[in-house]
Design a protein around this motif. Structure first.
Motif, mmCIF file in Angstrom:
data_model
loop_
_atom_site.group_PDB
_atom_site.id
_atom_site.type_symbol
_atom_site.label_atom_id
_atom_site.label_comp_id
_atom_site.label_asym_id
_atom_site.label_seq_id
_atom_site.Cartn_x
_atom_site.Cartn_y
_atom_site.Cartn_z
ATOM 1 N N UNK A 152 0.823 -1.210 0.000
ATOM 2 C CA UNK A 152 0.000 0.000 0.000
ATOM 3 C C UNK A 152 0.860 1.265 0.000
ATOM 4 N N UNK A 153 2.028 1.184 0.602
ATOM 5 C CA UNK A 153 2.925 2.332 0.670
ATOM 6 C C UNK A 153 3.690 2.471 -0.648
ATOM 7 N N UNK A 154 3.602 3.629 -1.316
ATOM 8 C CA UNK A 154 4.319 3.794 -2.584
ATOM 9 C C UNK A 154 5.834 3.785 -2.436
ATOM 10 N N UNK A 155 6.328 3.771 -1.182
ATOM 11 C CA UNK A 155 7.773 3.645 -0.958
ATOM 12 C C UNK A 155 8.266 2.236 -1.306
ATOM 13 N N UNK A 156 7.359 1.281 -1.423
ATOM 14 C CA UNK A 156 7.732 -0.051 -1.919
ATOM 15 C C UNK A 156 7.935 0.069 -3.421
ATOM 16 N N UNK A 157 9.191 0.047 -3.854
ATOM 17 C CA UNK A 157 9.517 0.349 -5.248
ATOM 18 C C UNK A 157 10.505 -0.674 -5.799
ATOM 19 N N UNK A 158 10.404 -0.893 -7.101
ATOM 20 C CA UNK A 158 11.320 -1.835 -7.746
ATOM 21 C C UNK A 158 11.303 -1.594 -9.243
ATOM 22 N N UNK A 159 11.986 -2.461 -9.966
ATOM 23 C CA UNK A 159 12.004 -2.437 -11.430
ATOM 24 C C UNK A 159 11.507 -3.769 -11.955
ATOM 25 N N UNK A 160 11.107 -3.801 -13.205
ATOM 26 C CA UNK A 160 10.706 -5.061 -13.824
ATOM 27 C C UNK A 160 11.854 -6.061 -13.799
ATOM 28 N N UNK A 161 13.077 -5.570 -13.993
ATOM 29 C CA UNK A 161 14.248 -6.461 -13.960
ATOM 30 C C UNK A 161 14.393 -7.127 -12.594
ATOM 31 N N UNK A 162 14.272 -6.354 -11.520
ATOM 32 C CA UNK A 162 14.368 -6.931 -10.184
ATOM 33 C C UNK A 162 13.206 -7.864 -9.882
ATOM 34 N N UNK A 163 12.025 -7.541 -10.382
ATOM 35 C CA UNK A 163 10.850 -8.348 -10.085
ATOM 36 C C UNK A 163 10.896 -9.706 -10.767
ATOM 37 N N UNK A 164 11.593 -9.817 -11.884
ATOM 38 C CA UNK A 164 11.814 -11.141 -12.482
ATOM 39 C C UNK A 164 12.640 -11.997 -11.522
ATOM 40 N N UNK A 165 13.633 -11.384 -10.882
ATOM 41 C CA UNK A 165 14.432 -12.112 -9.891
ATOM 42 C C UNK A 165 13.554 -12.561 -8.725
ATOM 43 N N UNK A 166 12.651 -11.677 -8.272
ATOM 44 C CA UNK A 166 11.765 -12.031 -7.172
ATOM 45 C C UNK A 166 10.816 -13.155 -7.562
ATOM 46 N N UNK A 167 10.274 -13.085 -8.773
ATOM 47 C CA UNK A 167 9.351 -14.125 -9.240
ATOM 48 C C UNK A 167 10.057 -15.472 -9.357
ATOM 49 N N UNK A 168 11.282 -15.449 -9.840
ATOM 50 C CA UNK A 168 12.053 -16.693 -9.973
ATOM 51 C C UNK A 168 12.291 -17.320 -8.609
ATOM 52 N N UNK A 169 12.644 -16.491 -7.632
ATOM 53 C CA UNK A 169 12.856 -17.000 -6.277
ATOM 54 C C UNK A 169 11.553 -17.525 -5.679
ATOM 55 N N UNK A 170 10.465 -16.784 -5.853
ATOM 56 C CA UNK A 170 9.175 -17.190 -5.292
ATOM 57 C C UNK A 170 8.691 -18.509 -5.888
#
Length: 292
Positions: A152-170
């Motif tokens: 909910x907090x817009x301070x939670x920020x990332x990039x599509x590149x980083x989120x691929x790493x997160x998805x792979x780990x998840x």
């Protein structure tokens, strides 16, 4: 030789078609899982709010702590969203096993559920935040900051590149892949069976083979989506950030499947989900409730 030439020509036509498609999401990244090849990229390094995509990180950190998943968690007033005043179908005072709270946080993207998972983390919310920071570093997500568990907090920020790493780990957590690919589930809330649905309409839709899914939305982040999909013989991870509407986000996903992954069977309309939860799933939950 002719087969190779035909395959190359088809690949070239698909790539050209993908380039011509105007994707509505402001950031787009599609990566082939088996090779790491980038199939489509648009503003993939832009740092933006990620909304409830955050909850994949929350789930990983909670599961890493190896807490008792049958332990009941009481939803408290402290878990209520006072930032965006988002609604929830999980009432204050409800006592729910941690595994069902995780289900609600991931599948239905419930903010009270996610907040309660962080609050009941060993050592409390500050220990949870520290664990998140360590996880971000461990995954090499160099352009990511996560300040709280819901998104909910817009301070939670990332990039599509980083989120691929997160998805792979998840995707390496069986519980996360199972939950995020459940179309719906029945959960006992204050003695009553309540049906909750996946926030991604493509989960359970005809023809879609989805291995991981998470949606997100806030005004700042727009409509967001992470999915691992299999189509046309390819396993791929796609990230869509800051789409203007749910319909735009879905159309982008359909166009990725059709033009980027080359699945000619894709239709413009996703079929409705199956109406019934599997018997096996009902039995599993019934047995679990008797033990609580």
């Amino acid at each position: 030789m002719m087969k190779k030439l035909f395959a190359a020509a088809l690949l070239s036509m698909t790539a050209a078609a993908a380039t011509a498609v105007p994707f509505g999401s402001q950031s787009v990244l599609v990566v082939e899982d088996d090779t790491g090849k980038v199939l489509l990229e648009k503003n993939a390094d832009r740092v933006v709010p990620i909304a409830s995509l955050t909850k994949l990180m929350t789930a990983m950190v909670v599961l890493d702590a190896k807490q008792d998943m049958d332990e009941p968690i009481e939803i408290e007033k402290a878990d209520v969203d006072t930032l965006k005043h988002s609604t929830s179908r999980v009432p204050v005072g409800a006592t729910i096993p941690r595994r069902d709270v995780l289900q609600l946080a991931l599948m239905s993207s419930d903010n009270r559920a996610a907040a309660s998972l962080a609050r009941t983390y060993p050592g409390g919310i500050e220990a949870f935040k520290t664990a998140v920071k360590h996880k971000i570093i461990a995954l090499g997500m160099t352009n990511t900051a996560i300040e709280e568990p819901t998104g909910l907090n817009p301070a939670n920020r990332s990039t599509a590149e980083d989120l691929v790493k997160m998805a792979t780990a998840a995707s390496r957590y069986p519980e996360i892949t199972r939950i995020t690919t459940d179309p719906r589930d029945l959960i006992s809330i204050k003695g009553r069976e309540v049906e909750y649905h996946n926030t991604n309409r493509l989960v359970g839709a005809k023809g879609w083979d989805i291995g991981l899914s998470k949606t997100g939305y806030t005004q700042e982040a727009g409509r967001c989506l992470i999915m691992k999909v299999k189509a046309a013989g390819k396993n791929a991870t796609l990230v869509l950030l800051n789409a203007g509407a749910s319909s735009v986000r879905m159309l982008d996903a359909l166009n990725i499947r059709r033009y980027v992954l080359g699945d000619s069977t894709t239709t413009a309309n996703a079929a409705p989900r199956a109406k019934a939860v599997s018997t096996r799933h009902h039995v599993r939950r019934a047995k679990k409730r008797r033990h609580n």
